[in-house]
Design an enzyme around this catalytic site. Structure first.
Site, PDB file in Angstrom:
ATOM      1  N   TYR A  95       4.201   7.648 -11.095  1.00  4.29           N
ATOM      2  CA  TYR A  95       3.943   6.851  -9.897  1.00  4.29           C
ATOM      3  C   TYR A  95       4.986   7.094  -8.819  1.00  4.29           C
ATOM      4  O   TYR A  95       4.687   7.031  -7.626  1.00  4.29           O
ATOM      5  CB  TYR A  95       3.872   5.360 -10.263  1.00  4.29           C
ATOM      6  CG  TYR A  95       2.579   4.986 -10.929  1.00  4.29           C
ATOM      7  CD1 TYR A  95       1.452   4.666 -10.179  1.00  4.29           C
ATOM      8  CD2 TYR A  95       2.468   4.980 -12.316  1.00  4.29           C
ATOM      9  CE1 TYR A  95       0.253   4.342 -10.786  1.00  4.29           C
ATOM     10  CE2 TYR A  95       1.272   4.665 -12.938  1.00  4.29           C
ATOM     11  CZ  TYR A  95       0.174   4.348 -12.168  1.00  4.29           C
ATOM     12  OH  TYR A  95      -1.027   4.036 -12.774  1.00  4.29           O
ATOM     13  N   GLU A 137      -1.019  -0.604 -17.713  1.00  2.00           N
ATOM     14  CA  GLU A 137      -1.065   0.568 -18.589  1.00  2.00           C
ATOM     15  C   GLU A 137      -0.025   0.463 -19.700  1.00  2.00           C
ATOM     16  O   GLU A 137      -0.285   0.855 -20.846  1.00  2.00           O
ATOM     17  CB  GLU A 137      -0.875   1.839 -17.754  1.00  2.00           C
ATOM     18  CG  GLU A 137      -2.079   2.124 -16.865  1.00  2.00           C
ATOM     19  CD  GLU A 137      -1.766   3.013 -15.674  1.00  2.00           C
ATOM     20  OE1 GLU A 137      -0.714   3.687 -15.684  1.00  2.00           O
ATOM     21  OE2 GLU A 137      -2.561   3.013 -14.709  1.00  2.00           O
ATOM     22  N   VAL A 273     -26.928  12.933 -20.784  1.00  2.47           N
ATOM     23  CA  VAL A 273     -25.763  12.752 -21.645  1.00  2.47           C
ATOM     24  C   VAL A 273     -25.237  11.322 -21.588  1.00  2.47           C
ATOM     25  O   VAL A 273     -24.360  10.944 -22.374  1.00  2.47           O
ATOM     26  CB  VAL A 273     -24.662  13.759 -21.259  1.00  2.47           C
ATOM     27  CG1 VAL A 273     -23.992  13.365 -19.937  1.00  2.47           C
ATOM     28  CG2 VAL A 273     -23.639  13.913 -22.382  1.00  2.47           C
ATOM     29  N   GLY A 385     -16.612  10.781 -14.679  1.00  7.32           N
ATOM     30  CA  GLY A 385     -15.886  11.405 -13.573  1.00  7.32           C
ATOM     31  C   GLY A 385     -15.222  10.383 -12.683  1.00  7.32           C
ATOM     32  O   GLY A 385     -15.051   9.213 -13.067  1.00  7.32           O
TER      33      GLY A 385
END
Length: 390
Positions: A95, A137, A273, A385
């Protein structure tokens, strides 16, 4: 520390951001990869070539600027991005690098408008947002490390099985080299897989959906062969060169799209998919003995019907409902998925809907559901994506 003055200054730069458009983030990525080429081993370079990542980052930056006073509006996006970052093993130090190049990009593209006041405001705003991601995170990394079968960083797995599922989709069963337990996951989540494709300039990390129920010993992912000028570097490598016995590196399961245990009926809808995360839900629902499940699937034709036999056996065993649309052939129905053809067979007023597939497919399905008074709180979807809002 982000204060009210910083917020007002950031908001005042929104017209500048919008006038720059994705060119802003294109410049940012070029700058960052020029000064820090080691980050090419983390970022998806195929998305850089297509421009998808630049557009996605610009939209994220603009959304942050517009909602800086109401960050609750971005909660879902932050959660989705944080999960994706952990599958790339993004760390706090990254970051600092990104922030430096973002500020320098703004300075270089708008030197007259980028005053000391603007720099201070955007620096404070970036550091504030970065800390939100670092904290979230960090919590995810800790949770996965401490869980039974959990780990941090990359872990080596061998390919135990490789099985074609349709014309373009192949499944890989992956077992840990160390022979230990593997962490469970929520049906619908994905894995980050790290490989070095033949002739590739960089290590490549991709995310592939887990397509079976958790078993504590192995994972199954299902990979579609992508075609196109800038696509398919990893998927074609997986299809053509990765074989049983080969070793890959995995990051722990991640993703904010997963089946949420409720008493409601469930309708699973996918195309192409997009069947992969839905398949994990099907197996898990069967294991749980869920009774009210409907499965809707669309693809081009029978040769591209992924998990056709496996799904039919599950549906028959559980007494569920199943409907299929083939664009170029006749299945239950021909053409694109049309909910009106089966709406009387669905618990349209009570069910939760889980959707995955190409963005145009999902946009169409969501619009159809809303036309039948299905609220967004009952609609859950996954975008492969860079993130896209439906």
């Amino acid at each position: 520390m982000l204060n009210n003055h910083h917020i007002e200054v950031v908001k005042s730069t929104i017209p500048l951001l919008e006038s720059a458009g994705p060119a802003l983030t294109q410049h940012f990525y070029q700058r960052m990869f020029s000064h820090n080429p080691e980050l090419k081993d983390i970022f998806n370079m195929s998305h850089q070539k297509t421009g998808r990542q630049s557009v996605a980052l610009f939209e994220a930056v603009a959304a942050y600027a517009k909602n800086i006073e109401n960050l609750e509006a971005l909660t879902a996006a932050v959660e989705r991005i944080a999960h994706k970052h952990t599958s790339f093993n993004i760390q706090a130090e990254h970051y600092q690098i990104v922030g430096h190049h973002l500020i320098e990009t703004l300075r270089e593209l708008a030197p007259e408008a980028f005053t000391q006041e603007v720099e201070e405001a955007w620096t404070a705003a970036y550091l504030f947002l970065a800390q939100i991601f670092i904290d979230r995170e960090g919590a995810l990394y800790k949770e996965r490390k401490q869980a039974a079968g959990g780990w941090e960083n990359a872990r080596e797995f061998k390919v135990a099985e490789k099985t074609p599922e349709s014309e373009y989709v192949t499944s890989f069963v992956l077992e840990p080299i160390d022979g230990g337990q593997v962490i469970d996951y929520r049906p619908g989540q994905y894995l980050g897989i790290e490989v070095q494709p033949t002739h590739a300039e960089n290590v490549e990390i991709r995310q592939y959906s887990l397509s079976h129920k958790p078993n504590g010993q192995s994972y199954r992912i299902s990979v579609k062969r992508e075609v196109g000028e800038h696509n398919g570097l990893v998927s074609n490598f997986m299809h053509d060169e990765v074989e049983q016995g080969d070793v890959v590196k995995l990051y722990p399961p991640a993703g904010d799209f997963y089946y949420q245990e409720k008493q409601k009926p469930v309708v699973l809808m996918s195309a192409g998919v997009g069947a992969t995360p839905i398949q994990s839900m099907l197996h898990s629902l069967a294991q749980d003995g869920k009774q009210e499940v409907s499965y809707l699937y669309a693809c081009n034709g029978e040769q591209q019907h992924t998990f056709k036999q496996e799904t039919s056996e599950l549906v028959e065993q559980q007494g569920w409902k199943q409907f299929a649309w083939y664009l170029n052939e006749q299945a239950d129905f021909a053409g694109n998925m049309d909910i009106t053809q089966v709406v009387d067979e669905l618990p349209i007023n009570e069910a939760d809907f889980y959707i995955c597939g190409p963005v145009p497919f999902m946009e169409s399905v969501v619009k159809q559901l809303e036309g039948h008074s299905v609220g967004r709180e009952r609609i859950h979807y996954e975008v492969f994506g860079p993130h896209t809002y439906l």
